[in-house]
Design a protein around this motif. Structure first.
Motif: not given
Length: 278
Positions: A80-88, A90-99
């Motif tokens: 649902m476009l809830d932020g930005e995704l990064i994989m480093l 092998g681990k996934l992280y999400k940065t939301q619009y709240t920071g």
């Protein structure tokens, strides 16, 4: 009642059992070797189609669990476009619009992501301060194949980082990303250590992918991140994995089946990438 004495298996039977056992071990070894070889083939995998995602296909469909089968390094978008995704690593992280930046559960799904199994075959140290434009110019000077597919990992100290993330969408029909630039939330960091995860992709991949440079950021403490808008790099190390193939899995959904690909979205993609209208 007379008891029967069980005799040990004959030598031919024993030989057959040993042969079967050894063949099983050999088959298992070959299977694992094949999987390992496939894992290291320098392939870029895409879950979804870039211009379709940018055009408004934000519903998640591809499991993160499956994404791990294709890479340990990459970027994309959460459900649902809830932020930005990064994989480093092998681990996934999400940065939301709240920071807020947090680790993601493998039980979730993504609407769009690109990954590879990162294995650096080149390393560079610029040894000088670089703005975003200067960094890209430096990368152009070493990544000279204009039709090359490059995965790029940059780690080190940054004098300044500016990132962004979008808030989640809530109601269909979803607007294209370029029509929601006023909803972006920006984050600025001074004197911060972290990683840039990204790619340089050739023009012939435009549409299915985002050509040119595309980076997401993750701080060393895993508390900050987002899509890169601007930066000043101080002391960085650049690792490059030259990829030789790409594969793609497409969503089997009514929204994708009815998506209009005739519209040229090049300018929209530039606007979304830079965080402002071109």
């Amino acid at each position: 009642m007379q008891r029967k004495t069980l005799s040990p298996p004959s030598i031919p039977i024993m030989r057959s059992l040993i042969k079967y056992f050894l063949l099983s071990i050999l088959f298992s070894f070959i299977t694992n070797l094949s999987a390992t070889a496939q894992k290291n083939t320098h392939n870029l995998f895409s879950a979804g189609y870039a211009s379709a995602f940018i055009g408004g296909l934000y519903d998640a469909w591809y499991p993160y669990k499956s994404l791990h089968l294709h890479g340990d390094f990459g970027l994309g978008a959460p459900a649902m476009l809830d932020g930005e995704l990064i994989m480093l690593n092998g681990k996934l992280y999400k940065t939301q619009y709240t920071g807020k930046t947090s680790r993601l559960s493998d039980t979730e799904k993504t609407p769009y992501a690109i990954v590879c199994f990162f294995k650096a075959n080149r390393v560079y140290k610029p040894n000088r301060q670089l703005s975003k434009a200067e960094l890209y110019k430096y990368l152009d000077s070493v990544l000279i194949n204009q039709n090359g597919i490059y995965a790029v990992h940059i780690n080190g100290d940054f004098k300044y980082i500016k990132t962004r993330a979008f808030p989640p969408v809530v109601q269909k029909p979803y607007l294209p990303l370029a029509a929601m630039l006023d909803r972006q939330h920006f984050f600025e960091f001074n004197t911060i250590k972290g990683d840039l995860v990204g790619y340089k992709l050739p023009v012939f991949m435009e549409g299915a992918h985002i050509s040119g440079y595309h980076f997401h950021f993750l701080s060393d403490d895993k508390a900050a991140g987002g899509h890169i808008i601007d930066l000043i790099a101080n002391d960085i190390t650049i690792e490059v994995d030259t990829l030789s193939s790409y594969t793609m899995e497409l969503p089997q959904t009514p929204d994708f089946n009815n998506f209009d690909f005739r519209k040229d979205r090049k300018e929209e993609i530039k606007s979304v990438e830079n965080g402002k209208k071109q």
